[in-house]
Design a protein around this motif. Structure first.
Motif, short mmCIF file in Angstrom:
data_model
loop_
_atom_site.label_atom_id
_atom_site.label_comp_id
_atom_site.label_asym_id
_atom_site.label_seq_id
_atom_site.Cartn_x
_atom_site.Cartn_y
_atom_site.Cartn_z
N ARG A 181 -19.47 77.55 71.29
CA ARG A 181 -20.84 77.74 70.83
C ARG A 181 -21.46 76.46 70.28
O ARG A 181 -22.68 76.34 70.22
CB ARG A 181 -20.88 78.83 69.75
CG ARG A 181 -20.65 80.21 70.32
CD ARG A 181 -20.41 81.24 69.24
NE ARG A 181 -21.61 81.73 68.62
CZ ARG A 181 -21.96 83.03 68.57
NH1 ARG A 181 -21.18 83.94 69.16
NH2 ARG A 181 -23.05 83.41 67.97
N ARG B 66 -31.26 88.35 78.09
CA ARG B 66 -31.66 87.63 76.88
C ARG B 66 -31.98 88.59 75.74
O ARG B 66 -31.62 88.35 74.58
CB ARG B 66 -32.86 86.74 77.17
CG ARG B 66 -32.50 85.47 77.91
CD ARG B 66 -33.63 84.45 77.82
NE ARG B 66 -34.90 85.01 78.28
CZ ARG B 66 -35.33 84.99 79.54
NH1 ARG B 66 -34.57 84.44 80.49
NH2 ARG B 66 -36.48 85.51 79.87
N GLU B 70 -30.14 88.71 72.17
CA GLU B 70 -30.87 88.65 70.90
C GLU B 70 -30.48 89.81 69.99
O GLU B 70 -30.26 89.64 68.79
CB GLU B 70 -32.37 88.68 71.21
CG GLU B 70 -33.23 87.94 70.22
CD GLU B 70 -32.80 86.48 70.04
OE1 GLU B 70 -32.22 86.21 68.97
OE2 GLU B 70 -33.01 85.64 70.94
N LEU B 73 -27.04 89.40 68.51
CA LEU B 73 -27.04 88.43 67.42
C LEU B 73 -27.60 89.06 66.15
O LEU B 73 -27.05 88.90 65.06
CB LEU B 73 -27.87 87.21 67.82
CG LEU B 73 -27.26 86.37 68.95
CD1 LEU B 73 -28.18 85.23 69.33
CD2 LEU B 73 -25.89 85.83 68.55
N GLN B 74 -28.69 89.79 66.32
CA GLN B 74 -29.27 90.52 65.19
C GLN B 74 -28.23 91.43 64.55
O GLN B 74 -28.04 91.43 63.33
CB GLN B 74 -30.40 91.40 65.70
CG GLN B 74 -31.79 91.01 65.28
CD GLN B 74 -32.79 91.92 65.97
OE1 GLN B 74 -32.76 93.13 65.81
NE2 GLN B 74 -33.66 91.31 66.76
N GLN B 125 -30.68 78.41 77.24
CA GLN B 125 -31.45 79.34 76.41
C GLN B 125 -30.52 80.15 75.53
O GLN B 125 -30.76 80.34 74.34
CB GLN B 125 -32.29 80.28 77.28
CG GLN B 125 -33.62 79.68 77.72
CD GLN B 125 -34.50 80.72 78.38
OE1 GLN B 125 -35.04 81.61 77.73
NE2 GLN B 125 -34.64 80.63 79.69
N ILE B 126 -29.46 80.65 76.16
CA ILE B 126 -28.50 81.43 75.38
C ILE B 126 -27.83 80.53 74.35
O ILE B 126 -27.66 80.91 73.19
CB ILE B 126 -27.47 82.09 76.32
CG1 ILE B 126 -28.17 83.15 77.17
CG2 ILE B 126 -26.33 82.69 75.53
CD1 ILE B 126 -27.25 83.91 78.10
N ALA B 129 -30.02 80.13 71.40
CA ALA B 129 -30.11 81.34 70.58
C ALA B 129 -28.87 81.48 69.71
O ALA B 129 -28.96 81.81 68.51
CB ALA B 129 -30.28 82.56 71.48
N ASP B 132 -28.79 78.84 66.91
CA ASP B 132 -29.76 79.18 65.88
C ASP B 132 -29.24 80.31 65.00
O ASP B 132 -29.31 80.24 63.77
CB ASP B 132 -31.07 79.59 66.56
CG ASP B 132 -32.08 80.07 65.55
OD1 ASP B 132 -32.54 79.23 64.75
OD2 ASP B 132 -32.41 81.28 65.54
N SER B 133 -28.69 81.32 65.63
CA SER B 133 -28.19 82.46 64.87
C SER B 133 -27.04 82.04 63.96
O SER B 133 -26.99 82.43 62.77
CB SER B 133 -27.74 83.57 65.82
OG SER B 133 -27.41 84.72 65.09
#
Lengths: 204, 204, 204, 204
Positions: A181, B66, B70, B73-74, B125-126, B129, B132-133
């Motif tokens: 990651r 995607r 998301e 991750l949430q 993109q993944i 994400a 960021d998470s």
DNA sequence: CATGAATGAGACTTCATTCAT
DNA sequence: CATGAATGAAGTCTCATTCAT
């Protein structure tokens, strides 16, 4: 030497050479595209042979997948074994982490490691292979931790060694996830965390 | 309750209900077959609608992927947040681990978690994400660890908190791998390991 | 014989034979249904092969379209060249017109000619191909018209030849439209018009 | 006024207004994408109405196509009629050519003209409409050419007028092809060719 | 009258696998 | 032993058309 044969020598029987060539190519393609998205044509091209020929050496695409899984597990175990033979556990772990960032084909690839772990959910054969390999690793770690310090062990009592072995495996797994990651994160930043973790791990 | 709404109510505007229905179905299929192997037809069937209709709500299969990423991750962050609000960190981690074995669709799925981590290797993109998470999680953990004990924090000095937060994330990741690879292992067996790990983690 | 080889011989390398087979089939289907409405399945059936196989020889449906466009342009130029080599221009034009009514696959098809002209409006690649081909035709006509009569030219001064070449191309285009819109009209009825037009065209 | 109603007035019955709106939108889309590639959804969006509503006013997509074909033929005839009413035929032709380059929606679109000519090959209804329209044009041109000069005719004898009418139609068609294939060519460059052609056309 | 959700057929394309050569 | 042509199934996506609301 670490890991499987990357490039077979002259004396290896022909069939074995071909299998090796295919597996090297397959590993490369699987890493690049994933197990599913990599096509037999991709692999054939990377192996510089015709697609049809691969079926002489592997029954299936999924047989190739299984063989790669097996190799990755082997490579992983080889890396784990490095840990006990090392005088400095923390440094050794850090070195392993570095090797994961380096995309060295002779070393377990962490992205494949995660993908095959996920695949174990759907494919009982893979699941069995993974569990078996983990069990072997656990036993090796436990043996090392309980072994006497004069024999290069940690000299921990069995009941404690067991938990510590498990914990080490968790962190190992966690590092694999992190390597995937955060491939751009500086490994040096991990040094402190790893060292503190290790210092407690080896302390009775 | 943890995580997002699994199936939206009838009061939501139609489109939102449909999106939800599709995402529920997609999550189920992705867990069952993997992101790549799950087909739009699979998802459509699970969502009880025609495949074409899904394109009214999502541009692409990859848009669905995607969205699921998301959501996962949430859900993961929601579980992490449970940890600080809990009085007993070890128990809370163990509870999380248990939830992963339970295949509850309202909770982060560890197999998906691994697969999307692997996918990050190929899809920027993944990757973005996930990074960021992870960053958000790290900051939340660090804040909690440095917060004063009277404010339900751990009261650790910042330089130590940082490493401990990273270590906790490693172990969390490692547990996800373990949950996937050893779905039949009794969670109770993890209790000791986790408790010892936690007791050291929270100790200044 | 006019135009390209319709069906390549067995001595050509296999791939070339297949490409030819596909293009023959495609031309037939495009004439019958139009570029857009003709499906890859149609073409495959006409070519007596599986649809998938065509992708070994052409990247795309649109690559097939481009190849057909190119061939049609070639065939058109071949017909134009017939005009200068002919002693009787009017007869030659009439002969061309007749060939258009005959649906001979070895000859430029006027319906395709119109459709690809319309397609040039939307596809820059096609537009460029058409403009290039027209330019080559214009130059050939002009050269012929300015060439000395003893060299089988028309012996016209350059400034006049240019306009006449353009005019001939207009009429040629106009005939293609007429051939498409009035396939049942007797070509003999065109004789007078064409002869008078030609007599003025070649007169200094 | 040239051509069909572009924007209906207040007194037009509702249904007629809607049909007009749809046809304007359809023409725009057909020009932009072609008959086949333009979707009902495209048209609906351009007409600012729902896709379903269009089926209240047209049975089919192909009914819309036929209506557009009819309109284009009308527009074409309107332009041809301009020719006789003009004092300067050459100027009038040049003006028509210019209008084709201008993408004016109130004027026959040459790309559509070609595409529908090609479509006539496959659709007998379209073929019949085209032939009928051409016949009307031919008769109008012939009548004009045979009419006495004092009545703004050309005063040509009938047998000559017939051929000249046909020739004029050929060149007209040819210009449409040129307009489509060479949209960037300066219309002024055509002036000479057209003027010389016309001067011979009107000369007894 | 009007919407736009829904469907089902069909389009293009890819791919694991087989087999004649 | 080796090739790569060939297939058929399956995948993603689009679209004309219908119909409940």
């Amino acid at each position: 030497m670490i890991g499987h044969v990357v490039c077979a020598g002259k004396d290896t029987p022909r069939a074995e050479v071909q299998r090796e060539r295919i597996l090297c190519a397959a590993q490369k393609c699987f890493i690049e595209h994933g197990f599913h998205a990599a096509s037999m044509a991709n692999i054939a091209e990377a192996a510089q042979m015709s697609a049809g020929l691969m079926y002489r050496y592997f029954e299936n695409k999924s047989a190739i997948v299984r063989a790669i899984v097996e190799r990755q597990l082997q490579d992983g175990r080889a890396q784990i074994e490095q840990l006990h033979s090392s005088a400095d556990l923390a440094a050794s772990i850090l070195q392993t982490y570095r090797s994961w960032l380096g995309r060295d084909p002779a070393v377990m690839n962490p992205a494949l490691y995660l993908e095959m772990s996920a695949a174990a959910t759907r494919d009982p054969q893979i699941a069995a292979a993974l569990q078996d390999s983990d069990e072997r690793i656990f036993e090796a770690l436990q043996a090392w931790m309980t072994r006497d310090r004069v024999d290069r062990g940690l000299g921990l009592p069995p009941d404690i060694a067991s938990g510590r072995a498990r914990l080490l495996m968790q962190v190992w797994n966690g590092l694999a996830v992190t390597a995937v990651r955060h491939p751009d994160r500086d490994p040096a930043a991990m040094r402190d965390v790893i060292e503190k973790f290790v210092s407690r791990l080896v302390t009775p």
